[in-house]
Design an enzyme around this catalytic site. Structure first.
Site, PDB file in Angstrom:
ATOM      1  CG  HIS A 184     -61.207   3.228  11.688  1.00 14.10           C
ATOM      2  ND1 HIS A 184     -60.922   2.449  10.595  1.00 14.10           N
ATOM      3  CD2 HIS A 184     -61.320   4.480  11.220  1.00 14.10           C
ATOM      4  CE1 HIS A 184     -60.860   3.215   9.520  1.00 14.10           C
ATOM      5  NE2 HIS A 184     -61.104   4.454   9.871  1.00 14.10           N
TER       6      HIS A 184
ATOM      7  CB  THR B   8     -68.138  -7.290   8.496  1.00 17.29           C
ATOM      8  OG1 THR B   8     -69.522  -7.600   8.468  1.00 17.29           O
ATOM      9  CG2 THR B   8     -67.609  -7.188   7.088  1.00 17.29           C
TER      10      THR B   8
ATOM     11  CG  HIS C  37     -33.507  12.923   7.604  1.00 17.90           C
ATOM     12  ND1 HIS C  37     -34.256  13.082   6.456  1.00 17.90           N
ATOM     13  CD2 HIS C  37     -32.233  12.684   7.218  1.00 17.90           C
ATOM     14  CE1 HIS C  37     -33.446  12.965   5.407  1.00 17.90           C
ATOM     15  NE2 HIS C  37     -32.211  12.719   5.851  1.00 17.90           N
TER      16      HIS C  37
ATOM     17  CD  GLU D 175     -67.646   3.027 -10.171  1.00 19.84           C
ATOM     18  OE1 GLU D 175     -67.011   2.314  -9.388  1.00 19.84           O
ATOM     19  OE2 GLU D 175     -68.727   3.585  -9.854  1.00 19.84           O
TER      20      GLU D 175
ATOM     21  N   GLY E 232     -70.702  -2.256  -2.613  1.00 20.22           N
ATOM     22  CA  GLY E 232     -71.001  -1.590  -1.355  1.00 20.22           C
ATOM     23  C   GLY E 232     -71.633  -2.558  -0.368  1.00 20.22           C
TER      24      GLY E 232
ATOM     25  N   GLY F 163     -74.148  -4.017  12.225  1.00 24.60           N
ATOM     26  CA  GLY F 163     -73.289  -4.018  11.043  1.00 24.60           C
ATOM     27  C   GLY F 163     -73.999  -4.110   9.717  1.00 24.60           C
TER      28      GLY F 163
ATOM     29  CB  ILE G 295     -64.605  -3.704  -1.326  1.00 28.84           C
ATOM     30  CG1 ILE G 295     -65.056  -3.162   0.038  1.00 28.84           C
ATOM     31  CG2 ILE G 295     -64.612  -5.214  -1.340  1.00 28.84           C
ATOM     32  CD1 ILE G 295     -66.467  -3.567   0.431  1.00 28.84           C
TER      33      ILE G 295
END
Lengths: 529, 566
Positions: free
Chosen positions: B409, B117, B536, B281, B354, B222, B262
Site C-alpha cells: 500500500h 509480488t 458499542h 534471528e 527480507g 518491486g 514474513i
C-alpha cells in the site's frame, strides 16, 4: 446478561460530562487490595519495566487518565462487576480451603505471610506471573517490588506491604493464578524461611519446574510441590530458546519436544529419539515422562550425587531438618514388642488379591488398638495439656525420591480394610506425583514407619512434633520360638518399637497399647470386620 | 517548509496563467504533506468547489499537454512494473483528471504477471493461508471452543485444498486487477522494460525491440526475496516465501530464518497446520522491527505458547537442502563473534530475511543513475536522483524498488503521489501515516513511530512524550469473542496532542489501525478525535479508550477544559 441500552447511554452521558475527579477507581482498587488482611501485596506506581510513568488507568500512577474515559470505564466496570466478582469467587474457590488451613497453621507457627495475586483492575480474575523480581531468600523491605504480574491491562510491578524474606515462590513465572490466591510466602525472619518453605509444600499441586532462568540465582530450589525432585537428579531441562547442544554433546529435539521436556522435567539426554535421524519428538518426551518415573527413583539418585560438594537443602529437606530439630524439645522414651504375624500373613495372602496392602492392614490394626487407648492417640502442644484427638489418623511414612512424606489415612479405625487400601493406594500415587494436599500429609495423630521391606528387624523412630507417638515396624521374619508348653516352633515375628512423648504417655500406656495391638494382629479376624 | 515553498513556486510558474489564480487559492494553505486528498491539515475550513476543481484540472492538463493525447509522446505516463504500486499509479493516472477531460494516456509494462509480488507471491496468497490457519487454530483450541459452549469434533485439513484456496485467490485478484486497468483504458504492454534514454523505454519479450516515448516514467519493478550468501535454495526443502505460498508441503519441523513480518506470518500458518518451528534471528531479539513492548507481548502470545523455539543473535551461515536421506542442515554462527555455535537439523527451511530490490536490466546506467544496494535513489517526491545527486526530470521510482517503505500500500500511495505531481499538484507523501500490519492470530498493526523512536525524536527536538495503553481484555466485543489477548498503545505529545504512533496487538488489529493512521494523515489530534463516537460494543472502542485516556496539557483546539493534573 448486560443491559446494553442503559450501558451505552450511561457511557455516552458520562463521556460527555465534565471531567470528574478520577478518584473513584482508585479507592476501590486500593480497598480491594487491602480487603484481605493477609494481603501482602500492593500495586506500585510503576507500570511495566520500560516506562514507569505510563498511565494505565491505575490508581497510584502519576498521570491518571482523563475523567471521561474513567467514567466510561467505570460504568462499564460497574455493569460487569457482579459477574466479574462472582467469577472471581468461583475461580478462587479451590484456594480458600487450602489457604485458610495454612493460615491457621501460620498463626500457630510463625509470622509467615502470604503474598496474594492482586486484583490490578476491576475486570481481572486471574493474573499471570511474568517474572519474579525477587528470588527466594531475598530480604525485602516494605515497598520493594517482588513480582511482575500481567494483568488484563499491562505488566505491573507488585510490591510487598511488609518487611521480610521471600521464603517461597508458590506460582512460578509463566503460570497464572486466580486473583486472591497465594503466589508466594513472606517470612518475617530468616529463621522462619524453612517453616515457610515447608508450608509452601502444601500449596500448588502442580509439579511445575522452577523458572529456568532463575534457578541459578536461587539458594534453594523453588518448586512449590511438596516433594521437589532431589537436587542432584534435577534435570536442568533446557529453556525453550536454549541450544540443543549441552556440554559438547548434541541433542536434536524438535521445538515442541524441548518445550515438553521443560514442562515435564525430562532430561533430553536420557531420551531416545524416534523421529527422522533419531530426532527427539514430542511423543518421545511424553513416553520418557511417564515410563521411567517408576523405575528411576530407586536407581537414579545416587550415582549423580556431586561428591565433595555442598548441596543446599531442598524445600522438603529443609522442612524435615526443622522438624527433627524441633523434636528435641520433646522428652521421648521407647517401648518395644515382638508380635507374631502368622495369622496376619495368612489373612494378607487371602485378601491381597482384593487390593489390600500390608500397610493398610497395619494401619487398621494400629487404629483399632488406638481406639482402646486414646491417650496414645493424644498430643501435647503446649507442655501443659493433653489433646485427645477426635479422629484416629494414621500417618504412614513413605520414602520418595529425595525425601520423606507421611500420607495420612484418616479415620483409619472407621474405614473398612478395602476402602482403607484403596485410599492408601491413592495417597501413595499422589505422593509420588507430588500432589498431596496439605491435609493429606499433615493431619496424622499417630505415625507408622515401616522399614521391614529392607530386611530391617528393628529400629527406632523420632517422634514427629505435634503427635504423641510413632511406631517403628521391622520385618516379619521366621523365628525359632519356644512355646509355653516347652516345644520349639517356627513363627513369623516382627518387632515393633514405639517412641512416645513422655509428658503425656507413660510406659504403662504404651505397654497396654502394644499388648492390645499384638492381640489384634495375632488374631486378625476383626480387621476385616 | 522552505523547500516546499520553493517547489510550489516552480510548479506554479509552469502552469498556464488561467490556472494560476485558482491554483494560488488552492495552495493558499501551503503544500499538502499528508497522505490523503483534501486540505485538512493546512486549512480545515478551505474547500474548493467542484467547478473550481474542474477548471483547475483543465488548466493543469493543458499545461502538461495531456489533453486529447500526448503531443509529441506516445504516452503521458509509462509505468514499468504492474504490481500493486504500478496498478495504483495507473488507475489514478487515467481517472485523475476528472469531469472535463480524459486522464493521462497511460501504459504499464509487465514482464511477468500482473499483480506483482503482493498479489501473486505475497500479501494476497498469504492471507488465504492465514485465513485457514486462523480457523484451524480456533477449531483446535478446545478450551476456547468449550468456553464458548461449542463442541467440534477433531478438525483436519487437506493440504492441496488449502494450497488451491491460496492459488485461486491470487488468480482472482490478478484478473480483477487486469480487468480494472483494461476497463479504464490502461495499455498493458508485455515484456521487460528498459530505459534507453530520456523519456524513452524499450520493451519486449525475449528480444526487446519495441520502443516507446513517454512524458513521464515511473519505475515500479518491486523486489524479490533476499537470500543471504551461503544459503542454497532448492525450492523444496530450502525455500523462500515464493515457494512457501504454494504450500507444496507441510514439514514436521521447519526453521524460519528471520522473524520479521514474513517469518512471523509463516510461523502462524505452519504451526496451525501442525508443524513445529524454529526461528533463527540475527538480532538479539525476535521481531526486531516492532515496538519493543509489542514484540514482548507478541512473543508471549504468538511464540511461547506455540510449538516454536528460537535462536537469536545468530546468522545462518550455511544452509544445505535435504538430500540423500539427510535432513536440512543449518549452520549457525554467532552474529558478533562469527564463531560456529551449532548445526540444526530440520525438515525444511524458509528464508525470510527480507527482500531485495528488483532493478537489474532497467537501463539506469543509460541515464546516469547508480543504484544503492540495488535500490533506486529518490527524493521525498519519488523523483529519481542521478549519480551526481540531481533530480532526473520526468523519472520516478515507487515501491520496493526505492526501498523507502517496502509495503504494497505504500507503493500504491507513492504512485498516486507521483501522479498528483505530474498532473500539476505538488504532493509529498507522509510515510509516517502509512500503517503496517502483520496478519498473525491475533494481528499486529502499527503506524508512525515506535516508542524508542518517539523518545529519541523527543530528546532531540526537546518535547515530551506520553504513552497510554489499553487492553483488549477491557473490551466487551473482544471478550464476547473470547479473544481478550492484546493491547493497544498510543504514543503522543502531551503538549500539542499530536499522535506520534499507535501500535496494536489483538483481534483484528490490522483493521483497527486505520482510525489512527487517518488521524495522523489528516493531522487530527487526540484532544479532537477523543470526541468522535464509536459504536458499542465494537473493537474500535479499544482505540476510543486510548484516545480518551490520553491527556493533553493545553486545550488548544477545544474549549473543554482538562485538568492538567489530577
Amino acid at each position: 446478561l448486560l443491559d446494553f441500552g442503559a450501558n451505552t447511554k450511561a457511557r455516552l452521558s458520562s463521556s460527555g460530562d465534565q471531567p470528574k475527579p478520577p478518584s473513584p477507581l482508585c479507592p476501590r482498587l486500593i480497598r480491594r487490595a487491602s480487603d484481605t488482611p493477609e494481603a501482602a501485596a500492593a500495586i506500585t506506581a510503576a507500570a511495566s519495566e520500560q516506562q514507569p510513568a505510563q498511565s494505565l488507568g491505575f490508581p497510584v500512577l502519576p498521570s491518571p487518565p482523563t475523567s471521561p474515559a474513567m467514567a466510561g470505564l467505570l460504568h462499564l466496570n460497574s455493569t460487569l462487576l457482579p459477574s466479574a466478582s462472582a467469577l472471581r469467587r468461583r475461580s478462587g474457590a479451590p484456594v480458600p480451603g487450602s489457604s485458610s488451613s495454612s493460615r491457621r497453621r501460620c498463626r500457630v507457627e510463625a509470622k509467615i505471610r502470604e503474598i496474594f495475586m492482586p486484583a490490578l483492575s476491576s475486570t481481572m480474575t486471574e493474573g499471570k506471573i511474568v517474572s519474579w523480581t525477587a528470588a527466594e531468600g531475598d530480604r525485602l523491605s516494605k515497598g520493594d517490588p517482588v513480582v511482575v504480574v500481567e494483568s488484563d491491562k499491562a505488566d505491573m510491578d507488585v510490591e510487598t506491604f511488609h518487611d521480610g524474606f521471600l521464603a517461597a515462590v508458590l506460582v512460578p513465572a509463566g503460570e497464572s493464578a486466580p486473583v486472591g490466591s497465594a503466589i508466594a510466602l513472606l517470612a518475617e525472619s530468616e529463621e522462619e524461611i524453612p517453616a515457610a518453605q515447608s508450608q509452601a509444600a502444601s500449596f500448588s499441586p502442580s509439579a511445575a519446574p522452577p523458572p529456568p532462568q532463575e534457578t541459578a540465582a536461587q539458594e534453594t530450589s523453588p518448586p512449590p510441590p511438596p516433594p521437589p525432585p532431589p537436587a542432584p537428579v534435577a534435570v536442568s531441562a533446557p529453556a525453550p530458546p536454549s541450544p540443543a547442544t549441552q556440554g559438547g554433546a548434541r541433542v536434536i529435539a524438535s521445538p515442541y519436544a524441548k518445550k515438553l521436556a521443560n514442562d515435564l522435567g525430562v532430561d533430553l539426554f536420557s531420551v531416545t529419539g524416534s523421529g527422522p535421524g533419531g530426532r527427539i519428538v514430542a511423543k518421545d518426551v511424553e513416553a520418557a515422562a511417564t515410563a521411567p518415573k517408576k523405575a528411576a527413583p530407586v536407581v537414579a539418585a545416587r550415582p549423580d550425587v556431586p561428591l565433595g560438594s555442598t548441596v543446599p537443602f531442598t524445600t522438603m529437606q529443609g522442612a524435615v531438618s526443622k522438624n527433627m530439630v524441633e523434636s528435641l524439645a520433646v522428652p521421648t522414651f521407647r517401648v518395644g514388642y515382638t508380635i507374631t504375624t502368622d495369622a496376619l500373613d495368612q489373612l494378607y495372602k487371602k485378601i491381597k488379591s482384593k487390593g489390600v496392602t500390608m500397610s493398610a492392614l497395619l494401619a487398621k490394626a494400629t487404629a483399632m488398638a488406638l481406639v482402646q487407648h486414646p491417650v496414645v492417640n493424644a498430643s501435647c502442644r503446649d507442655g501443659k495439656s493433653f489433646t485427645y484427638n477426635s479422629s484416629i489418623n494414621i500417618a504412614v511414612a513413605v520414602a520418595i525420591d529425595g525425601g520423606l512424606i507421611t500420607p495420612v489415612l484418616q479415620d483409619a479405625d472407621k474405614l473398612d480394610i478395602y476402602s482403607l487400601s484403596r485410599k492408601w493406594k491413592e495417597l501413595v500415587d499422589k505422593a509420588r506425583a507430588k500432589q498431596l494436599q496439605p491435609h493429606e500429609y499433615n493431619s496424622g495423630t499417630f505415625t507408622l514407619s515401616n522399614l521391614g521391606m529392607f530386611g530391617v528387624d528393628r529400629f527406632d523412630a523420632i517422634l514427629p512434633p505435634g503427635t504423641g507417638a510413632i511406631m517403628a515396624v521391622g520385618a516379619s521374619q521366621p523365628t525359632v520360638v519356644g512355646t509355653k508348653d516347652g516345644r520349639i516352633g517356627m513363627k513369623n515375628q516382627m518387632q515393633v518399637n514405639v517412641t512416645a512423648d513422655h509428658r503425656i504417655i507413660y510406659g504403662a500406656d504404651l505397654a497396654a497399647f502394644l499388648q492390645t495391638l499384638s492381640k489384634i494382629i495375632e488374631d486378625p479376624k476383626d480387621l476385616t470386620f | 517548509m522552505m523547500q516546499s515553498t520553493a517547489a510550489v513556486s516552480i510548479s506554479a510558474s509552469s502552469v498556464a496563467t488561467g490556472a494560476a489564480r485558482s491554483g494560488a487559492a488552492r495552495r493558499a494553505g501551503g503544500v499538502r504533506v499528508c497522505g490523503l486528498r483534501g486540505e485538512a491539515l493546512a486549512c480545515p475550513s478551505l474547500r474548493i468547489s467542484p467547478a473550481a476543481h474542474a477548471r483547475l484540472a483543465v488548466a493543469r492538463a493543458v499545461a502538461n499537454g495531456a489533453v486529447g493525447g500526448s503531443g509529441e509522446f506516445d504516452y503521458d505516463l509509462v509505468i514499468i512494473g504492474a504490481g500493486v504500486g504500478g496498478h495504483g499509479a495507473a488507475l489514478h493516472a487515467v481517472e485523475e483528471v476528472g469531469e472535463a477531460c480524459s486522464g493521462l494516456k497511460t501504459a504499464i509494462i509487465e514482464g511477468d504477471v500482473v499483480g506483482g509480488t503482493c498479489v501473486n507471491r505475497g500479501c494476497v496468497p498469504s492471507k488465504a493461508l492465514l485465513a485457514v490457519s486462523g480457523r484451524m487454530r480456533e477449531l483446535h483450541d478446545e478450551h476456547h471452543m468449550k468456553s464458548l459452549g461449542l463442541q467440534v469434533s477433531s478438525a483436519g485439513y487437506d493440504r492441496q485444498g488449502v494450497a488451491d484456496h491460496a492459488n485461486n485467490l491470487a488468480s482472482k485478484i490478478r484478473s480483477n486487477l487486469t480487468n480494472s486497468m483494461k476497463a479504464l483504458g490502461v495499455d498493458i504492454l508485455t515484456g521487460v522494460g528498459t530505459i534507453v534514454g530520456k523519456q524513452k523505454v524499450r520493451y519486449g519479450v525475449g528480444f526487446p525491440d519495441k520502443e516507446i516515448t513517454a512524458r513521464n516514467i515511473i519505475i515500479a519493478t518491486g523486489s524479490v526475496p533476499f537470500v543471504p550468501k551461503g544459503i542454497e535454495v532448492d525450492g523444496k526443502t530450502v525455500f523462500t516465501s515464493d515457494h512457501a505460498l504454494k504450500l507444496e508441503s507441510v514439514p514436521d519441523w521447519i526453521a524460519i530464518v528471520g522473524s520479521g513480518y514474513i517469518g512471523l506470518e509463516f510461523s502462524d500458518v505452519y504451526t496451525a497446520l501442525g508443524s513445529e518451528v524454529t526461528f533463527v534471528e540475527a538480532l538479539d531479539q525476535l521481531m526486531p522491527g516492532f515496538d519493543p513492548e509489542i514484540a514482548k507481548l507478541a512473543q508471549r502470545v504468538l511464540i511461547n505458547p506455540r510449538k516454536i523455539d528460537y535462536h537469536t543473535g545468530v546468522f545462518a551461515s550455511k544452509i544445505t537442502p535435504a538430500k540423500d536421506g539427510k535432513p536440512v542442515l543449518i549452520e549457525l554462527i554467532d552474529a558478533k563473534t562469527k564463531e560456529h555455535k551449532e548445526t540444526l537439523e530440520v525438515d525444511a527451511a524458509l528464508i525470510a530475511t527480507g527482500r531485495a530490490p528488483f532493478t537489474k536490466g532497467l537501463g539506469l546506467e543509460n541515464i546516469n543513475v547508480a543504484t544503492q544496494r540495488g535500490f533506486v535513489p529518490v527524493d521525498e517526491r519519488m523523483r529519481v536522483m542521478d549519480a551526481d545527486g540531481n533530480v532526473v526530470p520526468n523519472l520516478y521510482c515507487i515501491g520496493d524498488a526505492n526501498g523507502k517503505l517496502m509495503l504494497a500500500h505504500a507503493a500504491s500511495a507513492q504512485g498516486i503521489s507521483v501522479v498528483e505531481q505530474i498532473t500539476g499538484r505538488d504532493h509529498i507523501l507522509n510515510h509516517l501515516s502509512i500503517p503496517a500490519a502483520c496478519f498473525t492470530h491475533p494481528e499486529i498493526s502499527m503506524v508512525g513511530l515506535t516508542e524508542p523512536q518517539a523518545r529519541e525524536k523527543a530528546d532531540k527536538e526537546g518535547f515530551e512524550v506520553n504513552v497510554v495503553k489499553t487492553s483488549f481484555k477491557a473490551n466487551t466485543k473482544a471478550l464476547a469473542e473470547n479473544e481478550g489477548d492484546g493491547i493497544a498503545k498510543l504514543i503522543y505529545r502531551p503538549d500539542t496532542g499530536e499522535i506520534l504512533g499507535v501500535h496494536i496487538l489483538g483481534l483484528h488489529a490490522a483493521d483497527l489501525i486505520h482510525e489512527a493512521s487517518n488521524a495522523i494523515a489528516l493531522g487530527i489530534r487526540v484532544q479532537d478525535i477523543k470526541f468522535a463516537v464509536h459504536a458499542h460494543p465494537t473493537l474500535s472502542e479499544v482505540l476510543d479508550e486510548l484516545f480518551k485516556a490520553a491527556k493533553v496539557n493545553s486545550g488548544l483546539s477545544h474549549s473543554v477544559n482538562e485538568p492538567v493534573a489530577a
